[in-house]
Design a protein around this motif. Structure first.
Motif: not given
Length: 247
Positions: A61-63, A104-111, A113-117, A154-156
């Protein structure tokens, strides 16, 4: 291209489906040593059953930074290092107005897409410092331009592009190339699961080529970016979009 990837150790997240699966299949055929991660262990096992060569599988789980670190360590333990990494795992919520986007969607996108990278590069780069390497982060056209009704996504993905350029500048002198690929919509399980498939005709109508890109076309560009002989390409966010951003 076959000989360029032969014997290279390559890590791919989100490998069980979509771009990650196709890319892993191509790289295995080229003779690469693969370290594959995904939250879908059944999908990973099904993929590995059809791959030749040396392959290490791990649920990831990349988050979660600890799981990403463990996946990267597997590359060092199994193959003595890491040559190439593809941070492909992603999440896309259903299309909805910014006003209706949930926390929740905002947090999941960043967790994811962004934190995973971020976690990926944090633990991949140390394995490349002595000999160089290449990292490819899967962003999106939504990371380069406006994406109505995809505010969180898009933000993520804009953040992924920023991370990519920053890492490329920071580690260029260590011969570590870092790029991002930014596809337009493509019919993968991520697109289907998020409800985008129902809008395929509408989405294609805004593309100069009047169609969406096939996953195989995206993977061909990924391979081109990752080629070990492609030594001077770094810090780029490369759109593969049928001409969308040319409008």
């Amino acid at each position: 291209m076959t000989s360029e990837f032969s014997g290279k150790t390559i890590l791919v997240t989100g490998a069980a489906s979509g771009f990650g699966r196709l890319l892993s299949e191509r790289l295995a055929a080229f003779g690469a040593n693969l370290v594959l991660g995904d939250i879908d262990t059944a999908g990973l096992n099904a993929l590995a059953a059809n791959l030749r060569g040396s392959t290490e599988l791990l649920r990831c789980d990349v988050s979660q930074e600890e799981e990403v670190q463990t996946l990267c360590q597997r590359a060092g333990d199994a193959f003595g290092g890491l040559d190439i990494a593809v941070n492909n795992a992603g999440f896309a919520p259903p299309m909805t107005s910014l006003l209706e986007t949930t926390e929740d969607d905002l947090d999941r996108c960043f967790a994811v897409n962004t934190k995973g990278v971020f976690f990926g590069m944090k633990h991949q780069i140390p394995l490349m410092l002595e000999h160089g390497g290449a990292i490819l982060n899967v962003a999106s056209v939504a990371g380069l331009n406006a994406a109505p009704k995809l505010a969180a996504y898009a933000a993520s993905k804009h953040a992924v592009v920023g991370l990519t350029k920053t890492a490329a500048a920071e580690f260029a002198r260590r011969d570590i190339r870092v790029n991002a690929i930014c596809p337009f919509f493509s019919p993968t399980p991520l697109m289907t699961d998020s409800g985008f498939a129902d809008r395929e005709a509408f989405l294609a109508s805004g593309v100069p080529m009047k169609r969406l890109g096939n996953p195989e076309e995206i993977v061909e560009t990924m391979l081109s970016i990752l080629r070990p002989a492609n030594t001077y390409l770094t810090g780029q966010a490369i759109a593969v979009d049928g001409g969308v951003l040319a409008l």
